[in-house]
Design an enzyme around this catalytic site. Sequence first.
Site, mmCIF file in Angstrom:
data_model
loop_
_atom_site.group_PDB
_atom_site.id
_atom_site.type_symbol
_atom_site.label_atom_id
_atom_site.label_comp_id
_atom_site.label_asym_id
_atom_site.label_seq_id
_atom_site.Cartn_x
_atom_site.Cartn_y
_atom_site.Cartn_z
ATOM 1 N N CYS A 1 -1.998 -3.741 7.182
ATOM 2 C CA CYS A 1 -0.662 -4.841 7.620
ATOM 3 C C CYS A 1 -1.322 -5.902 8.168
ATOM 4 O O CYS A 1 -1.514 -5.803 9.660
ATOM 5 C CB CYS A 1 0.353 -4.108 8.225
ATOM 6 S SG CYS A 1 1.608 -5.035 8.393
ATOM 7 N N GLY B 1 6.293 -4.096 -5.837
ATOM 8 C CA GLY B 1 6.563 -4.398 -4.728
ATOM 9 C C GLY B 1 7.584 -5.382 -4.592
ATOM 10 O O GLY B 1 8.676 -5.324 -4.970
HETATM 11 C C1 LIG Z 1 9.007 -7.496 2.803
HETATM 12 C C2 LIG Z 1 7.495 -6.568 2.557
HETATM 13 C C3 LIG Z 1 7.602 -5.651 3.477
HETATM 14 C C4 LIG Z 1 6.434 -4.785 3.181
HETATM 15 N N1 LIG Z 1 6.120 -3.544 3.937
HETATM 16 C C5 LIG Z 1 4.972 -2.782 4.168
HETATM 17 C C6 LIG Z 1 4.936 -1.704 4.706
HETATM 18 O O1 LIG Z 1 5.892 -1.394 5.501
HETATM 19 N N2 LIG Z 1 3.827 -0.975 4.732
HETATM 20 C C7 LIG Z 1 2.677 -1.236 3.604
HETATM 21 O O2 LIG Z 1 1.993 -0.723 3.449
HETATM 22 N N3 LIG Z 1 3.152 -2.389 2.744
HETATM 23 C C8 LIG Z 1 3.925 -3.134 2.855
HETATM 24 N N4 LIG Z 1 4.169 -4.174 2.096
HETATM 25 C C9 LIG Z 1 3.448 -4.601 1.233
HETATM 26 C C10 LIG Z 1 3.637 -3.894 -0.357
HETATM 27 O O3 LIG Z 1 3.813 -2.604 -0.366
HETATM 28 C C11 LIG Z 1 2.684 -4.643 -1.296
HETATM 29 O O4 LIG Z 1 1.306 -3.940 -0.793
HETATM 30 C C12 LIG Z 1 2.562 -6.033 -1.383
HETATM 31 O O5 LIG Z 1 3.617 -6.716 -1.320
HETATM 32 C C13 LIG Z 1 1.745 -6.563 -2.620
HETATM 33 O O6 LIG Z 1 2.676 -5.961 -3.584
HETATM 34 P P1 LIG Z 1 3.606 -6.979 -4.639
HETATM 35 O O7 LIG Z 1 2.988 -8.372 -4.604
HETATM 36 O O8 LIG Z 1 3.887 -6.338 -5.703
HETATM 37 O O9 LIG Z 1 4.783 -7.077 -3.420
HETATM 38 C C14 LIG Z 1 5.397 -4.897 2.187
HETATM 39 C C15 LIG Z 1 5.718 -6.194 1.766
HETATM 40 C C16 LIG Z 1 6.708 -6.989 1.735
HETATM 41 C C17 LIG Z 1 7.021 -8.031 0.732
#
Ligand SMILES: Cc1cc2nc3c(=O)[nH]c(=O)nc-3n(C[C@H](O)[C@H](O)[C@H](O)COP(=O)(O)O)c2cc1C
Lengths: 267, 267, 303, 303
Positions: C129, C264
């Site tokens: 993160c 996500g």
């Molecule tokens: C608003 C938001 C909050 C997120 N919170 C977490 C989290 O708490 N823990 C985590 O491992 N990834 C978190 N992520 C990352 C997502 O799980 C994912 O790895 C990332 O957004 C890429 O995928 P996507 O493009 O489909 O969103 C978060 C992403 C977003 C957009």
Amino acid sequence: MIFNELAIVESTEEIASNTFQTFLKSPKIAASIKPGQFINILPSEYWDKMMRRPMSVASQKDEVISIIYKVVGEGTELMQNWSLGDSVDLIGPLGNFWDGYADKLSILIGGGVGIAPILNLHNHLDELGEEKVLIMGARNSSEHFIDHNPENGVYMTTDDGSLGIHGNVLEPLKIALENIDIQNVKVFACGPPAMMEAVRQYSISEGIECDLALETLMACGFGICQGCTVEFEKKQKTTEHSYRNRFGLVCMDGPIFESKEIKSCHL
Amino acid sequence: MIFNELAIVESTEEIASNTFQTFLKSPKIAASIKPGQFINILPSEYWDKMMRRPMSVASQKDEVISIIYKVVGEGTELMQNWSLGDSVDLIGPLGNFWDGYADKLSILIGGGVGIAPILNLHNHLDELGEEKVLIMGARNSSEHFIDHNPENGVYMTTDDGSLGIHGNVLEPLKIALENIDIQNVKVFACGPPAMMEAVRQYSISEGIECDLALETLMACGFGICQGCTVEFEKKQKTTEHSYRNRFGLVCMDGPIFESKEIKSCHL
Amino acid sequence: MSSVKFGKLDFASPILVASGTYGYGHETKSMVDVNGIGGIITKSVTLHPREGNPPPRIAETSSGMLNSIGLANVGVNEYCKSKLPYLNELNTKVIINIAGTAVDDYVETLKILESAGGNHVGYEVNISCPNVKEGGMSFGVSAKMTESLTSELRKCTSKLLIMKLSPNVTSIEDIAVGAENGGADALSAINTLVGMGIDIKTRKMKINTTFGGLSGPAIKPIALANVHKVFRAVKIPIIGLGGISCVEDIIEFILAGADLVQIGTLNYREPGISIRLAEELDLYCRDNNLTSISDLKGLAEYR
Amino acid sequence: MSSVKFGKLDFASPILVASGTYGYGHETKSMVDVNGIGGIITKSVTLHPREGNPPPRIAETSSGMLNSIGLANVGVNEYCKSKLPYLNELNTKVIINIAGTAVDDYVETLKILESAGGNHVGYEVNISCPNVKEGGMSFGVSAKMTESLTSELRKCTSKLLIMKLSPNVTSIEDIAVGAENGGADALSAINTLVGMGIDIKTRKMKINTTFGGLSGPAIKPIALANVHKVFRAVKIPIIGLGGISCVEDIIEFILAGADLVQIGTLNYREPGISIRLAEELDLYCRDNNLTSISDLKGLAEYR
Ligand SMILES: Cc1cc2nc3c(=O)[nH]c(=O)nc-3n(C[C@H](O)[C@H](O)[C@H](O)COP(=O)(O)O)c2cc1C
Ligand SMILES: Cc1cc2nc3c(=O)[nH]c(=O)nc-3n(C[C@H](O)[C@H](O)[C@H](O)COP(=O)(O)OP(=O)(O)OC[C@H]3O[C@@H](n4cnc5c(N)ncnc54)[C@H](O)[C@@H]3O)c2cc1C
Ligand SMILES: Cc1cc2nc3c(=O)[nH]c(=O)nc-3n(C[C@H](O)[C@H](O)[C@H](O)COP(=O)(O)OP(=O)(O)OC[C@H]3O[C@@H](n4cnc5c(N)ncnc54)[C@H](O)[C@@H]3O)c2cc1C
Ligand SMILES: Cc1cc2nc3c(=O)[nH]c(=O)nc-3n(C[C@H](O)[C@H](O)[C@H](O)COP(=O)(O)O)c2cc1C
Ligand code: FES
Ligand code: FES
């Protein structure tokens, strides 16, 4: 209960300069939404942005709701161009709703695009036969679409004096509060941050009960992204979401907050 | 001379199943473009993709050009929805043009969306009063918009036999070549890669002169990105762009290549 | 949908929802049949409650968004009390994402979760993160630290142990191998990319912490590249994510080497997307005579 | 447009065109007043001619594109013979981008260019191209190698020496400091990000070399973050690039710490974009009472 509903566009009208009202047939949402709540809109099937566009509901009747919006960017431009009969993907009802107007004189303050949830509350109080004052602020007369009618408790203000009271919404608010026990008054406001912040500070200094409907960027609108935060004046007691004790979610805990509950309307 | 011109939409018509012809008033491009050349189109002001959409010109007359296209994705869908009078951002004329048809029997072969540059050459040969054969291939009759007319050297083929000759474009090509000295023939072809590759291999094996108009993804269309390459059969002599000795640019060195010059039509 | 094997487990659908993008599974229940989702990975939970970062926490970008939530969460004890019971009732696979700032943190969090007796099938460990100042990210950029964290966690659970990798590194392969050597059952790739935005009117950073995590379709090509690199570097299964918005994207990730995928950011826009895409994936399998989408794993051909 | 100071030079406009996205400046001359562009950075030139990678070399992505051109170029000798004369006639600043696979390569290329007597004001050194197998990229990921390459090149020229940084690293700050210590006059950030795509119909990689470089608005937040990190790490001027498509983007880059900017991918779609945006930037300066856009350099405020 939140619905993801395909609504049908019934009509769109330009009600003031660059301000449009669109009526949408959305039976499930219309049946359950309360004044102050909002919907989250996918402006088009081909929308390539990540975020829907949140809009307060301005009226609700039978199966139809309406929204009132300024065209400020791509999303609202698409909305303005919806054709009659188009189907539109909505999520709602979202957020909390106006409350506490039962035994009080309600003073409703709207400014800019913040008029929608104020109008819906106004309609609702009309139906209930409740006493109320309506104050609408704008930069100039072209943004107004209601008559200035102080005798009936309807005040328009303009920054340039081109309609109604020359000045901001605090002027008619002060007039409305004259000779009234502030214990029997509640203010409901929604508008640009600067306007709401002025109302907020005034309400606190005068000890007036006041609820404000805030706006912020929202990725989801239903409590999942944790992106739409407002900072509380002091830590709140632990709730179902105890990690919200310093920050509230505008989409779930709001959009309506008590004026003394939050640090500022500038988000 | 390449222009970046705002053209005006004059009309759009569905000429065959899911195939549209749009006429665009584009004086500078219309005055200078030659059959076989193409334009690169920004489908909309709000286009958020990086690449324009290249389209061959299907006709040119006075100040007006036309394009013929299948709706296959977002870009072509936007084109199909252009309204009369819309202005459209074009870059052109681009690429090389059909040549070498002067003293020969020209056999024109078009397939799928590859009909546009073939039709433009056909018109041109009409104007010049040159002798020619026209062969059009398609999957079925709904994709055709010209009559099968073998007596006048116009052959339609369909994969399913629903119109004209049942089979691919090589059938009428063989018919057209009967009793003719292949030294006096030149083939001009544009269509799906598989069709062109069949024509290319046949032309090489039979020793027939043959030019092919290729398609590939293009980021710029005017020789800058180096993205639109085709592999040459053998290294070419050094040119102004000597680094093109193994790879040609479809947008500048092409889109038209001699059949024996390139390795394959599958790009 | 024929189920998909993943290690010793069978997933009813290969489409999971990503941590931080689906809450605790109940927020959407009036809109979506949550049990139709292949699996729910819950928002990162930490040893202590975290109030998260001050606003603004999100911003919109071309085909994507920036976020810096700062791991706002109730803390593991409250999680066990108030979130697990509901999660236990779900008929889909639950994977608990944990985060921390030091090995001890992670280990203690995991132990508390283990002893809580949930029905969850495993853990996804967020070592990537980018929005937390005190650490977490330091694990994600070091193969050695990833390996030792993984092996410590491995000792505490026999459930699925998934390490979630960061793309903000010179070589994701090194980190992946570290996690594999440490005993991870699987890897998730990728977390968000470090990004930034400035509001030109106020001249202030768009995100409170200056840098935020970029997600959404904008990053899909980067995510695919990372999944494929990881696929070439390790033997354990992979969950691919980053910008997935349509069924074609899912097929790309599987061809690149993923066994499962996560959605996500797109959940925010369309809460039911994982259900819709599962149906479309079913149709794709039928049309292409595949008994399982897993048949395509890693099949992308080089030119 | 008031001019912009950059080291010892004045640029008539802060908007340059990026290497590989504007050829040698003459391809667009019938469409664009090329002399109105702040500066032209030519396509990477190498010691020997390179035919480049086999097709397919490009692919479209959400708000971006992948490319793997493979540094196709005529080689430095032919460059001096056929490209320099035309470039010498231009009334805009020309910066020659060079690439190589070993220090000697780079040095020899630079020496040949120095002795050719062009009017170019400097060099941009590509140590960050992700699409060449034999190297180049190895410089971009190592601070030490970047430092020694920079200092070798520094010995050969008193013209502007700009090192172009890669975002595909754990810490771009380290590389930036290496280049600064080596004697670079300025830094360009960023080159493309490593990305991938698969054609699900053919199941083949979309790009011949499997991995390609991702560019366009999709990467803008990442580029901004990198520019700001570099700004905090070094004292030398910075040229910001990555996904710029509108005047607001340019202002963001300057607020983040850039002195000049480059437009890359968007040139393909709109060959005259750098001229249009220069006009819009002029208007912005006038409306905001700025004597120069440089007044905004690095002014972005933290929250
Ligand atoms: C608003 C938001 C909050 C997120 N919170 C977490 C989290 O708490 N823990 C985590 O491992 N990834 C978190 N992520 C990352 C997502 O799980 C994912 O790895 C990332 O957004 C890429 O995928 P996507 O493009 O489909 O969103 C978060 C992403 C977003 C957009
Ligand atoms: C609960 C709520 C209720 C709202 N009700 C109304 C309403 O009744 N009428 C109305 O006109 N507007 C309302 N808004 C604001 C409305 O959502 C934005 O005007 C709209 O999203 C702009 O979209 P766009 O694509 O046209 O503009 P963009 O080009 O995206 O943005 C233009 C401006 O709008 C702001 N904005 C963009 N997205 C959002 C968002 N998701 N939330 C808040 N601001 C945003 C941006 O900061 C920018 O300054 C409401 C917002 C919230 C959060
Ligand atoms: C020189 C040249 C001339 C052309 N002439 C014609 C013509 O006269 N009529 C016609 O219908 N089509 C023509 N094409 C193909 C046309 O450019 C594509 O059909 C169009 O770009 C598809 O855009 P889209 O957004 O609708 O579809 P997308 O959704 O973008 O793509 C649909 C399909 O089209 C292909 N495609 C997308 N972009 C391009 C591109 N830039 N070049 C080639 N293929 C692409 C994709 O590979 C995909 O399979 C020509 C292409 C070239 C290179
Ligand atoms: C097709 C293409 C070719 C490129 N060729 C080069 C090159 O030869 N040398 C170089 O240093 N950068 C090259 N680049 C990278 C760009 O100069 C720029 O750093 C990158 O594209 C990011 O900017 P943008 O998003 O504005 O395009 C190329 C980019 C593209 C898209
Ligand atoms: S908008 Fe996502 S939690 Fe409020
Ligand atoms: S399309 Fe860019 S060089 Fe041909």
